[in-house]
Each structure stands twice: as structure tokens, then as C-alpha cells.
Design a protein around this motif. Structure first.
Motif, PDB file in Angstrom:
ATOM      1  N   TRP A 191      25.017  32.464  46.849  1.00  0.00           N
ATOM      2  CA  TRP A 191      26.204  33.206  46.445  1.00  0.00           C
ATOM      3  C   TRP A 191      25.806  34.447  45.651  1.00  0.00           C
ATOM      4  O   TRP A 191      24.800  34.447  44.945  1.00  0.00           O
ATOM      5  N   ARG A 192      26.627  35.485  45.768  1.00  0.00           N
ATOM      6  CA  ARG A 192      26.421  36.685  44.961  1.00  0.00           C
ATOM      7  C   ARG A 192      27.764  37.176  44.450  1.00  0.00           C
ATOM      8  O   ARG A 192      28.805  37.004  45.108  1.00  0.00           O
ATOM      9  N   VAL A 193      27.742  37.793  43.270  1.00  0.00           N
ATOM     10  CA  VAL A 193      28.957  38.367  42.705  1.00  0.00           C
ATOM     11  C   VAL A 193      29.261  39.675  43.418  1.00  0.00           C
ATOM     12  O   VAL A 193      28.398  40.556  43.507  1.00  0.00           O
ATOM     13  N   LEU A 194      30.468  39.804  43.951  1.00  0.00           N
ATOM     14  CA  LEU A 194      30.850  41.035  44.622  1.00  0.00           C
ATOM     15  C   LEU A 194      31.137  42.142  43.603  1.00  0.00           C
ATOM     16  O   LEU A 194      31.615  41.867  42.498  1.00  0.00           O
ATOM     17  N   PRO A 195      30.873  43.386  43.956  1.00  0.00           N
ATOM     18  CA  PRO A 195      31.238  44.486  43.062  1.00  0.00           C
ATOM     19  C   PRO A 195      32.744  44.526  42.863  1.00  0.00           C
ATOM     20  O   PRO A 195      33.503  44.181  43.779  1.00  0.00           O
ATOM     21  N   ASP A 196      33.188  44.941  41.674  1.00  0.00           N
ATOM     22  CA  ASP A 196      34.615  44.915  41.372  1.00  0.00           C
ATOM     23  C   ASP A 196      35.280  46.285  41.448  1.00  0.00           C
ATOM     24  O   ASP A 196      36.420  46.455  41.018  1.00  0.00           O
ATOM     25  N   ALA A 197      34.589  47.263  42.020  1.00  0.00           N
ATOM     26  CA  ALA A 197      35.164  48.599  42.103  1.00  0.00           C
ATOM     27  C   ALA A 197      36.455  48.617  42.904  1.00  0.00           C
ATOM     28  O   ALA A 197      37.357  49.419  42.636  1.00  0.00           O
ATOM     29  N   GLY A 198      36.581  47.747  43.891  1.00  0.00           N
ATOM     30  CA  GLY A 198      37.778  47.697  44.719  1.00  0.00           C
ATOM     31  C   GLY A 198      38.806  46.693  44.263  1.00  0.00           C
ATOM     32  O   GLY A 198      39.789  46.444  44.976  1.00  0.00           O
ATOM     33  N   MET A 199      38.622  46.122  43.068  1.00  0.00           N
ATOM     34  CA  MET A 199      39.554  45.127  42.528  1.00  0.00           C
ATOM     35  C   MET A 199      40.495  45.789  41.529  1.00  0.00           C
ATOM     36  O   MET A 199      40.037  46.435  40.582  1.00  0.00           O
ATOM     37  N   PRO A 200      41.805  45.654  41.703  1.00  0.00           N
ATOM     38  CA  PRO A 200      42.740  46.211  40.713  1.00  0.00           C
ATOM     39  C   PRO A 200      42.537  45.569  39.342  1.00  0.00           C
ATOM     40  O   PRO A 200      42.079  44.431  39.227  1.00  0.00           O
ATOM     41  N   ALA A 201      42.886  46.307  38.312  1.00  0.00           N
ATOM     42  CA  ALA A 201      42.784  45.776  36.957  1.00  0.00           C
ATOM     43  C   ALA A 201      43.740  44.601  36.778  1.00  0.00           C
ATOM     44  O   ALA A 201      44.868  44.605  37.289  1.00  0.00           O
ATOM     45  N   ALA A 202      43.274  43.595  36.074  1.00  0.00           N
ATOM     46  CA  ALA A 202      44.121  42.445  35.775  1.00  0.00           C
ATOM     47  C   ALA A 202      45.152  42.815  34.713  1.00  0.00           C
ATOM     48  O   ALA A 202      44.908  43.651  33.843  1.00  0.00           O
ATOM     49  N   LEU A 203      46.301  42.189  34.789  1.00  0.00           N
ATOM     50  CA  LEU A 203      47.327  42.386  33.780  1.00  0.00           C
ATOM     51  C   LEU A 203      46.972  41.594  32.523  1.00  0.00           C
ATOM     52  O   LEU A 203      46.202  40.624  32.589  1.00  0.00           O
ATOM     53  N   THR A 247      44.483  44.916  47.215  1.00  0.00           N
ATOM     54  CA  THR A 247      45.747  45.486  46.766  1.00  0.00           C
ATOM     55  C   THR A 247      46.553  44.368  46.115  1.00  0.00           C
ATOM     56  O   THR A 247      46.431  43.192  46.501  1.00  0.00           O
ATOM     57  N   ALA A 248      47.359  44.715  45.124  1.00  0.00           N
ATOM     58  CA  ALA A 248      48.140  43.722  44.387  1.00  0.00           C
ATOM     59  C   ALA A 248      49.624  43.956  44.596  1.00  0.00           C
ATOM     60  O   ALA A 248      50.089  45.103  44.606  1.00  0.00           O
ATOM     61  N   SER A 249      50.370  42.865  44.777  1.00  0.00           N
ATOM     62  CA  SER A 249      51.814  42.931  44.959  1.00  0.00           C
ATOM     63  C   SER A 249      52.494  41.945  44.028  1.00  0.00           C
ATOM     64  O   SER A 249      51.994  40.832  43.812  1.00  0.00           O
ATOM     65  N   ALA A 250      53.627  42.342  43.511  1.00  0.00           N
ATOM     66  CA  ALA A 250      54.409  41.458  42.651  1.00  0.00           C
ATOM     67  C   ALA A 250      55.140  40.428  43.491  1.00  0.00           C
ATOM     68  O   ALA A 250      55.684  40.744  44.555  1.00  0.00           O
ATOM     69  N   SER A 251      55.144  39.194  43.036  1.00  0.00           N
ATOM     70  CA  SER A 251      55.926  38.149  43.687  1.00  0.00           C
ATOM     71  C   SER A 251      57.238  37.980  42.937  1.00  0.00           C
ATOM     72  O   SER A 251      57.492  38.658  41.931  1.00  0.00           O
ATOM     73  N   THR A 252      58.065  37.078  43.416  1.00  0.00           N
ATOM     74  CA  THR A 252      59.337  36.784  42.753  1.00  0.00           C
ATOM     75  C   THR A 252      59.276  35.478  41.969  1.00  0.00           C
ATOM     76  O   THR A 252      60.299  35.042  41.435  1.00  0.00           O
ATOM     77  N   LEU A 253      58.114  34.862  41.891  1.00  0.00           N
ATOM     78  CA  LEU A 253      58.002  33.563  41.239  1.00  0.00           C
ATOM     79  C   LEU A 253      58.001  33.703  39.711  1.00  0.00           C
ATOM     80  O   LEU A 253      57.685  34.773  39.180  1.00  0.00           O
ATOM     81  N   PRO A 254      58.339  32.622  38.999  1.00  0.00           N
ATOM     82  CA  PRO A 254      58.414  32.678  37.540  1.00  0.00           C
ATOM     83  C   PRO A 254      57.129  33.190  36.917  1.00  0.00           C
ATOM     84  O   PRO A 254      56.028  32.870  37.364  1.00  0.00           O
TER      85      PRO A 254
END
Length: 375
Positions: A191-203, A247-254
Motif C-alpha cells: 500500500w502507498r499513501v496517495l497524494p492529496d493535491a486532488g482532495m478537497p479540504a475537509a470541513l 469532488t465533494a457534494s452536500a447530501s441531505t442527511l442529518p
């Protein structure tokens, strides 16, 4: 002739799948008689399939471990992984289970397992720092090899998924503000850690839930989805290139609390998916526990009639474009319209659910509970 035989087999499976859904949804789950003492249409339909599909059948596992990891291989073969480092495997439809737990793993919390067949499987142990590990077997669990041990005290891994027998990912909570993802191209041997350049920032406060092994799921050769919770918005992240960009999308869940969010997703193809979750605390309501998407997760629509409570696992029924099951501590729900409306069909407690192309649907959860939809 072989092609014709395969076609007939597929048509038979589709027919049985339709009967499966009909059996689960028929009013009066255990009575074929209508209110006037005559067989109602729904009752007649149920009677026709009752012998074919009696519903969930609990199997005797001989353990009280909680199984949040489940890998259904077929109607006869399945793996479960859970607390106290427990791994069980059946090859006879759940009539017997073999304890194939990794030696010395009693302190590990195994929350996900992915199996390629009855001999090859990859299991994930969760926790902070070195508690997060990946274990692999090629001989049905007779021996195990540790192929990854997390050495970063900030990392905490939650889920696994595989695109095929070689390529897979493992996802963990944010490190340095972004979700951490591992990648393998050799079936989990390395296993290898993938680069995070393409990962959106966490909330702020955002994380994943290691509740059912379904917070990271794939469909096809390259598409993968990652579910989140704990922040002001519960999101679903989507990658089309095996985890390199997201890409990140908002859900409607609590959302808005560490106990709330999207706990599981299931996709029947690249476009159509179902998300379930809510608030896992038993004393808290989850009035919006499911959502659906038809565009690969770019947008999510709240289910018109969602499950009545928190759900941690979800799976599409084989050969159906509209039927799926959702499970949680308070029951199993069925949808026949692609996730828009749900109906509770069983009150038993399960954490995760998985189905196979030959209609081998399995569910697993607390106190050693593992069940199969029987035929």
C-alpha cells in the motif's frame, strides 16, 4: 448453446430477484389471507414466493463478536470481520462457520473485509496510529500477512474497497486537513499513501464512519465514493480516477454533530446511488436517513419516505434497477423505487448488508448475528 444457457440463467435470476422483492414488500408478511378470509392479490403473490424466499435466516456463528465487516462472495460463501479480531468464513450458505481469525489479533477492531473468493480476502483493522492495519490471506484464512501498519499517530482508517482483484483503496480521517487515502495495485500485498493535491479540504469536524465497511465504495474500473459526517454538512466525495482527484457534494442527511452523517452508500452503476445514515445514538431521531442520486453523486435528493431510523448499511438487490435493502440496529428496510420510498420489512438488528450476482444477500451485526436471504 452456452450463450443461450447463460441467457436463460440470467433470466431466471432476474425472475427470482423480482420474486424476492415481492416477497419482502407484500403486506401481511406472514399471512396469505386477506381481511375477508380470502386470498388477497398481495397475499397470493406472497404465497407464490414464500417457499422460495422466507426472508432473513439467522445462522449460528458461535460467537458474540460484532460484525461490521461483511464480504459476500456468493449464496454459499461469505466472510465476516468484527470485534476482538474475529474473522469467520462459510462455504455452505451459513450452515457452518469456520473461525479463521488472524493469530494475535484479539485486540484489533476489524471493521471491513473485502473478499475475492473463498480463499483470498483483505481485512481492515481500525483505530488511531498503529491500530489501523491491513491483513491479507490467500488460503482461506489459514494464514494471514500484515501488509500495512499505520505509523502516523494522526491517521485513522475506516474502510476498504476494491475495483478488481488487484486495485483497491483504503480511506481514513483527515490528516493535515484532507482525507487520507491508501492505494494498492497488487491485491493488497502493498500500500502507498496517495497524494492529496486532488482532495478537497475537509470541513471542520469532518470524518468518516467505520460502521459497516461501506463508507468507501466503488463501481466499475475507476469510480469510487467516500462518505463523511461530523461537520455542519454531511458530504459524499467522488473520484473518477481511483482516488487521485475528488469532488465533494452536500447530501441531505442529518449533520451538525459528531454522531450524524452519511454512513454508507451503494451504487448500482456510475450514476445511480443511495446514501443512508442519520444519528447513530439510539435516543436521537433520524428523520432524514436516506437520499438518492442519479448523476453519480453530484447532487442528492432526500427520500420522500426514508427509513424510520438511523441506517448504517445499504445494498442494491441483484438484477434490479429499483430494489435495495438498508439495515441498521432497529431493522431492515426495502425500497422498490430506487430509494425514494422505504418500508421496514424486518425488525432485527444488523450493521451491514451485501448482495452477490447469484442472489446471495447477507447481513451481519451485533452479538454474532449473521443472516442470509434464503431460497
Amino acid at each position: 448453446m452456452k450463450a443461450m444457457g447463460n441467457t436463460r440463467r440470467l433470466m431466471a435470476l432476474v425472475t427470482v430477484g423480482a420474486a424476492l422483492a415481492a416477497a419482502l414488500v407484500a403486506p401481511g408478511a406472514h399471512a396469505a389471507q386477506g381481511t375477508e378470509g380470502k386470498a388477497s392479490p398481495a397475499g397470493s403473490q406472497e404465497a407464490a414466493v414464500r417457499g422460495l424466499l422466507p426472508g432473513w435466516k439467522l445462522t449460528g456463528t458461535g460467537t458474540d463478536a460484532r460484525f461490521r465487516g461483511l464480504a459476500a462472495v456468493s449464496r454459499t460463501t461469505a466472510w465476516v470481520a468484527g470485534s476482538k479480531g474475529t474473522v469467520l468464513r462459510t462455504s455452505d450458505g451459513g450452515r457452518t462457520w469456520r473461525d479463521v481469525s488472524p493469530p494475535g489479533a484479539a485486540e484489533l477492531e476489524l471493521r471491513d473485509i473485502e473478499a475475492f473468493d473463498g480463499r483470498r480476502a483483505v481485512a481492515l483493522a481500525i483505530g488511531e496510529g498503529e491500530a489501523s492495519r491491513v491483513l491479507r490471506t490467500e488460503d482461506g484464512g489459514a494464514t494471514w500477512t500484515e501488509s500495512f501498519r499505520n505509523t502516523d499517530p494522526r491517521a485513522f482508517f475506516n474502510c476498504l474497497t476494491f475495483f478488481d482483484s488487484r486495485h483497491g483503496l483504503a480511506a481514513g480521517d483527515p490528516v493535515d486537513g484532507k482525507f487520507r487515502v491508501l492505494s494498492t495495485a497488487d491485491g493488497g500485498r502493498s500500500w502507498r499513501v496517495l497524494p492529496d493535491a486532488g482532495m478537497p479540504a475537509a470541513l471542520p469536524g469532518e470524518a468518516g464512519f467505520a460502521a459497516s465497511g461501506q463508507c468507501l465504495v466503488s463501481s466499475g474500473a475507476k469510480d469510487v465514493w467516500l462518505t463523511t459526517g461530523g461537520a455542519e454538512t454531511a458530504r459524499v466525495l467522488h473520484s473518477r480516477d481511483r482516488g487521485l482527484t475528488w469532488t465533494a457534494s452536500a447530501s441531505t442527511l442529518p449533520a451538525g454533530d459528531p454522531a450524524r452523517g452519511v454512513f454508507a452508500v451503494a451504487f448500482r452503476d456510475r450514476g445511480h446511488g443511495i446514501a443512508v445514515g442519520g444519528d447513530y445514538r439510539p435516543d436521537q431521531a433520524s428523520p432524514q436517513a436516506a437520499a438518492v442520486t442519479g448523476d453519480g453523486g453530484r447532487s442528492w435528493r432526500q427520500s420522500a419516505t426514508p427509513p424510520p431510523a438511523y441506517r448504517s448499511g445499504v445494498a442494491w438487490l441483484p438484477y434490479s434497477r429499483t430494489a435495495a435493502l438498508a439495515v441498521g440496529p432497529t431493522g431492515t428496510d426495502l425500497t422498490l423505487d430506487g430509494g425514494r420510498t422505504w418500508r421496514t420489512v424486518d425488525p432485527g438488528s444488523y450493521d451491514t448488508v451485501d448482495c452477490t450476482p447469484d442472489l446471495g444477500c447477507w447481513a451481519a451485526g451485533e452479538k454474532g448475528r449473521v443472516a442470509r436471504l434464503g431460497f
